[in-house]
Design a protein around this motif. Structure first.
Motif, PDB file in Angstrom:
ATOM      1  N   GLN A   1       3.349  48.045  33.240  1.00 37.50           N
ATOM      2  CA  GLN A   1       2.406  47.277  34.031  1.00 37.50           C
ATOM      3  C   GLN A   1       1.849  46.149  33.148  1.00 37.50           C
ATOM      4  O   GLN A   1       1.743  46.298  31.930  1.00 37.50           O
ATOM      5  CB  GLN A   1       1.250  48.151  34.520  1.00 37.50           C
ATOM      6  CG  GLN A   1       1.658  49.273  35.467  1.00 37.50           C
ATOM      7  CD  GLN A   1       2.124  48.748  36.810  1.00 37.50           C
ATOM      8  OE1 GLN A   1       1.707  47.678  37.245  1.00 37.50           O
ATOM      9  NE2 GLN A   1       3.004  49.507  37.473  1.00 37.50           N
TER      10      GLN A   1
ATOM     11  N   TYR B   1      -3.687  40.354  35.572  1.00 32.97           N
ATOM     12  CA  TYR B   1      -2.397  40.038  36.184  1.00 32.97           C
ATOM     13  C   TYR B   1      -2.182  40.957  37.380  1.00 32.97           C
ATOM     14  O   TYR B   1      -2.548  42.146  37.355  1.00 32.97           O
ATOM     15  CB  TYR B   1      -1.242  40.251  35.198  1.00 32.97           C
ATOM     16  CG  TYR B   1      -1.199  39.261  34.067  1.00 32.97           C
ATOM     17  CD1 TYR B   1      -0.322  38.179  34.100  1.00 32.97           C
ATOM     18  CD2 TYR B   1      -2.021  39.417  32.959  1.00 32.97           C
ATOM     19  CE1 TYR B   1      -0.276  37.275  33.055  1.00 32.97           C
ATOM     20  CE2 TYR B   1      -1.987  38.515  31.917  1.00 32.97           C
ATOM     21  CZ  TYR B   1      -1.105  37.447  31.966  1.00 32.97           C
ATOM     22  OH  TYR B   1      -1.066  36.546  30.925  1.00 32.97           O
ATOM     23  N   GLU B   2      -1.552  40.431  38.414  1.00 31.58           N
ATOM     24  CA  GLU B   2      -1.193  41.260  39.560  1.00 31.58           C
ATOM     25  C   GLU B   2      -0.008  42.140  39.185  1.00 31.58           C
ATOM     26  O   GLU B   2       0.894  41.726  38.462  1.00 31.58           O
ATOM     27  CB  GLU B   2      -0.839  40.387  40.758  1.00 31.58           C
ATOM     28  CG  GLU B   2      -2.016  39.583  41.291  1.00 31.58           C
ATOM     29  CD  GLU B   2      -1.624  38.760  42.505  1.00 31.58           C
ATOM     30  OE1 GLU B   2      -0.541  39.028  43.068  1.00 31.58           O
ATOM     31  OE2 GLU B   2      -2.394  37.856  42.876  1.00 31.58           O
ATOM     32  N   ALA B   3       0.004  43.346  39.706  1.00 30.11           N
ATOM     33  CA  ALA B   3       1.006  44.334  39.305  1.00 30.11           C
ATOM     34  C   ALA B   3       2.375  44.094  39.904  1.00 30.11           C
ATOM     35  O   ALA B   3       3.352  44.670  39.463  1.00 30.11           O
ATOM     36  CB  ALA B   3       0.529  45.740  39.672  1.00 30.11           C
ATOM     37  N   ASN B   4       2.482  43.288  40.945  1.00 33.75           N
ATOM     38  CA  ASN B   4       3.772  43.150  41.596  1.00 33.75           C
ATOM     39  C   ASN B   4       4.435  41.822  41.284  1.00 33.75           C
ATOM     40  O   ASN B   4       5.326  41.752  40.461  1.00 33.75           O
ATOM     41  CB  ASN B   4       3.626  43.347  43.105  1.00 33.75           C
ATOM     42  CG  ASN B   4       3.322  44.784  43.460  1.00 33.75           C
ATOM     43  OD1 ASN B   4       3.817  45.693  42.800  1.00 33.75           O
ATOM     44  ND2 ASN B   4       2.504  44.995  44.466  1.00 33.75           N
TER      45      ASN B   4
ATOM     46  N   ASP C   1       2.997  38.641  40.352  1.00 33.40           N
ATOM     47  CA  ASP C   1       2.135  37.604  39.816  1.00 33.40           C
ATOM     48  C   ASP C   1       2.985  36.513  39.174  1.00 33.40           C
ATOM     49  O   ASP C   1       3.789  36.782  38.289  1.00 33.40           O
ATOM     50  CB  ASP C   1       1.177  38.221  38.796  1.00 33.40           C
ATOM     51  CG  ASP C   1       0.142  37.216  38.318  1.00 33.40           C
ATOM     52  OD1 ASP C   1       0.231  36.039  38.710  1.00 33.40           O
ATOM     53  OD2 ASP C   1      -0.744  37.622  37.554  1.00 33.40           O
TER      54      ASP C   1
ATOM     55  N   TRP D   1       2.606  36.354  35.394  1.00 36.33           N
ATOM     56  CA  TRP D   1       3.311  37.417  34.674  1.00 36.33           C
ATOM     57  C   TRP D   1       4.796  37.075  34.548  1.00 36.33           C
ATOM     58  O   TRP D   1       5.385  37.184  33.481  1.00 36.33           O
ATOM     59  CB  TRP D   1       3.103  38.745  35.410  1.00 36.33           C
ATOM     60  CG  TRP D   1       3.749  39.931  34.726  1.00 36.33           C
ATOM     61  CD1 TRP D   1       4.126  40.015  33.419  1.00 36.33           C
ATOM     62  CD2 TRP D   1       4.080  41.179  35.314  1.00 36.33           C
ATOM     63  NE1 TRP D   1       4.678  41.243  33.148  1.00 36.33           N
ATOM     64  CE2 TRP D   1       4.651  41.982  34.305  1.00 36.33           C
ATOM     65  CE3 TRP D   1       3.942  41.699  36.601  1.00 36.33           C
ATOM     66  CZ2 TRP D   1       5.092  43.280  34.551  1.00 36.33           C
ATOM     67  CZ3 TRP D   1       4.367  42.997  36.828  1.00 36.33           C
ATOM     68  CH2 TRP D   1       4.942  43.777  35.821  1.00 36.33           C
TER      69      TRP D   1
ATOM     70  N   THR E   1       7.536  45.211  45.578  1.00 33.27           N
ATOM     71  CA  THR E   1       6.667  45.031  46.740  1.00 33.27           C
ATOM     72  C   THR E   1       6.578  46.304  47.565  1.00 33.27           C
ATOM     73  O   THR E   1       5.621  46.502  48.302  1.00 33.27           O
ATOM     74  CB  THR E   1       7.190  43.889  47.620  1.00 33.27           C
ATOM     75  OG1 THR E   1       8.544  44.160  47.996  1.00 33.27           O
ATOM     76  CG2 THR E   1       7.159  42.568  46.873  1.00 33.27           C
TER      77      THR E   1
END
Length: 713
Positions: free
Chosen positions: A537, A542-545, A547, A550, A593
């Motif tokens: 992760q 940062y977004e986990a999916n 981003d 990232w 997702t």
């Protein structure tokens, strides 16, 4: 598609087998009638000289065997002649005397006959060596004290005391003394040598008599063989002017500078010592004759090749054109185009039948302008456009996309060689544009986009090896310094020094070693690597999916991060297989997702454990190289390496690999095949979350196979 690919492979294998059988049949030779063929020749009792050294000096040769098994196939039979054998025994004794063994005797102990075949065994009785007890250098009285000490040191370095008296070393010491005087300006120096041997006491004394003459200067420089090449440009690179202090090293440097122009097939610089005349200051001026032979200036290259390793299998063609004097002025321009195809997912060791054919291509160009700013400085412009897939180890899956990149690079720089020190200062721009060969039904990741970096670089190498292609002894030091941030997406400092040492174990056996480190100090990227490698992760913020920030961070690390593994690194691993591994969202977009849990124990490594790159690298290797048969050589090696996700973090995770390999010498350099075995217990800890366990080879053995051109280091 799978069935068609397997059928294609079977047909190709059948045709190759048929071709091999026909070649062997046509290549068979017959043994000569009423004569004996020499089946084997064995030398025993030789502890001081290798078999290969002795076999090089004798005329008798045993019949070669194709693939080491079949005599009379491809190669002709060798004839046994007893008169030649008698002369060979004398040659062996003469060889031993030249190495200081004056009591050595050689005899044909056994000659076995079996029909038309003969086997010969030669026994050598070496005896005791004659040891060097004294070395004198005469005629140095008029030289400065420092030069006298340097002269004696030059001789003793080649002829150490209490070692066997060798004729070759006596000659080498004489040449080293003459060269040292030549480098100090004594062009007319004459060195004579002699050795006195006391056989009853088995001792020897060597003497050198020097007539140094006067310090000299360079005289008129004459060029011969230029034809239509521009003389001013050649003289500019030569950089030899009348009145300069005479130096043999400077003449050698001038010879290398002319060869580096690429327009000469050969260069010879001959000091005309016997034609020296007094200069304005009374010192002798030595005329210099430069003989050159013009090379072919324009050429076209056509070739092809294939590759099979743990990542991919491919076949490619190569087309090239070059002009060594483009628009005159000895400017060099070359182009190379290399189209090919990747057979996906065929790779070592599974060799799955291909299900997809992935086209790839590379275009390269280079322009060189010699004599830029100074006579021995070259302007170098390079460009490259490459399109190809980025593949990782592991099983192929329809859930994983196949992503390729257009890798575009341009650079402009200046290069200069100072004797053995090479320097290259350049500015480089790299632009990577991703595209999809294949994407699952989930579609493509919209955050995946263009990434580019711009950086000046300084490359330096100090090459003290005796041979750059087949080094046997010497030292090589190198360093690469890059500072990114002059535009682009990355700001960093990267430094990668290395050292290589080559030690002669014997005349034909070499012990080679290498150690190198890499340090990356990133300023505006890389903060996701450690968290990703440990938890799969990104860190907070940062977004986990999906981003975009990232994904951009991962792409920049692909371009600038440090990696280890592969044929030029650790041969027990595939390319980039050592170091931090983690989740790469654009390789598992649809699953991300949908909530794919890459931290789970049963997570798919093909989407959840891919190389990320690191910030601290160390590599070490040792290799024993030895000849086998003809142009075929072998090697035993041990490689170790590690890459950390932290800055300046040298960990003891050796990832130790040991193995063996083969080298076959070709006009373009040795072709390498290495098999590396990962030593259990000396890899990354089994519970290390930041690394991925490599896939085992055949029968579950932890091995990797690597190919390459040129020595590994």
């Amino acid at each position: 598609m799978n069935r068609d690919g397997a059928s294609l492979l079977r047909r190709a294998g059948a045709w190759l087998f048929l071709l091999l059988v026909v070649s062997l049949a046509l290549g068979c030779t017959r043994a000569p009638s009423q004569r004996f063929n020499l089946q084997s020749l064995k030398v025993t009792g030789n502890s001081q000289l290798e078999d290969a050294e002795i076999e090089e000096r004798i005329a008798s040769r045993e019949t070669p065997r194709f693939l080491g098994l079949f005599p009379g196939v491809i190669y002709d039979y060798e004839i046994f002649n007893r008169f030649v054998l008698e002369r060979d025994l004398q040659r062996i004794e003469r060889l031993y005397r030249s190495r200081g063994y004056y009591e050595a005797h050689a005899r044909a102990a056994h000659v076995y006959r079996d029909g038309a075949k003969v086997r010969v065994e030669i026994v050598v009785e070496e005896g005791q060596p004659v040891l060097l007890r004294r070395v004198d250098v005469h005629g140095l009285e008029k030289l400065p004290p420092a030069l006298r000490a340097e002269a004696r040191s030059a001789v003793l370095s080649e002829m150490p005391l209490e070692e066997p008296l060798e004729e070759e070393k006596l000659d080498t010491a004489s040449k080293a003394l003459a060269r040292m005087l030549g480098d100090s300006g004594y062009a007319q120096a004459v060195v004579q040598k002699s050795a006195d041997v006391n056989l009853p006491k088995r001792t020897a004394a060597a003497g050198f008599w020097v007539n140094a003459g006067q310090p000299s200067e360079l005289g008129e420089v004459t060029l011969q063989g230029l034809q239509d090449l521009p003389e001013p440009k050649v003289r500019q690179a030569l950089a030899l002017e009348p009145g300069m202090a005479y130096s043999q090293s400077e003449l050698d440097e001038a010879e290398r500078a002319l060869l580096d122009l690429g327009v000469f097939a050969s260069v010879e610089i001959e000091p005309q010592v016997d034609k020296a005349t007094p200069g304005p200051n009374g010192k002798p001026r030595v005329p210099i004759l430069v003989k050159v032979e013009k090379a072919k200036l324009r050429s076209i290259h056509v070739g092809g090749g294939a590759l099979v390793d743990a990542l991919q299998s491919d076949a490619h063609l190569t087309f090239g054109w070059e002009n060594q004097s483009f628009l005159g002025g000895m400017r060099k321009l070359q182009f190379q185009v290399q189209p090919g195809v990747v057979f996906y997912p065929t790779r070592f060791p599974t060799f799955q039948a291909p299900t997809k054919l992935l086209p790839k291509a590379t275009f390269r160009t280079e322009f060189r302008q010699p004599g830029f700013i100074t006579g021995r400085t070259n302007l170098v412009l390079r460009g490259q456009v490459r399109a190809g897939p980025v593949l990782w180890p592991g099983d192929a899956s329809d859930k994983v996309p196949i992503i390729g990149y257009f890798d575009n690079r341009v650079s402009a720089g200046l290069e200069r060689t100072f004797r053995r020190l090479y320097t290259y200062v350049s500015h480089n721009v790299q632009v990577n544009v991703p595209f999809y060969y294949y994407k699952p039904s989930d579609g493509e990741n919209p955050s995946l986009g263009l990434v580019w970096v711009s950086y000046p670089a300084l490359t330096t190498t100090l090459d003290l090896r005796d041979d750059p292609i087949h080094p046997h002894k010497g030292l090589y030091l190198g360093n690469e310094l890059e500072v990114a941030g002059v535009g682009g997406d990355a700001r960093d400092i990267k430094i990668q020094p290395e050292a290589r040492v080559y030690l002669p174990v014997s005349k034909r056996v070499t012990l080679a070693s290498r150690v190198g480190i890499g340090l990356l100090f990133a300023q505006n990227y890389g903060e996701t690597v450690e968290s990703n490698s440990l938890t799969r992760q990104p860190p907070a913020g940062y977004e986990a999916n999906n981003d975009e920030k990232w994904i951009h961070d991962i792409q920049v690390m692909f371009m600038r991060g440090l990696f280890a593994g592969g044929s030029g690194s650790n041969r027990g691993y595939s390319l980039r297989e050592i170091g931090p591994h983690g989740r790469v969202p654009f390789y598992n977009y649809g699953q991300s997702t949908a909530g794919q849990n890459c931290a789970a124990a049963d997570a798919d490594p093909s989407v959840c454990s891919l190389p990320l790159g690191g910030f601290t690298l160390w590599e070490a290797s040792v290799e024993l190289r030895f000849p086998l048969v003809g142009d075929l050589a072998g090697n035993l090696f041990a490689d170790a390496a590690d890459v950390s996700a932290r800055r300046v973090d040298f960990r003891f995770r050796p990832h130790l690999s040991v193995g063996f390999g083969f080298r076959y010498d070709t006009p373009v350099g040795p072709i390498r095949l290495d098999l590396g075995y990962r030593v259990p217990g000396l890899q990354a800890p089994a519970d290390a979350p930041d690394e991925r366990k490599p896939k085992d080879g055949p029968f579950g053995v932890p091995v990797a196979l690597s190919f390459g051109i040129g020595e590994s280091y």
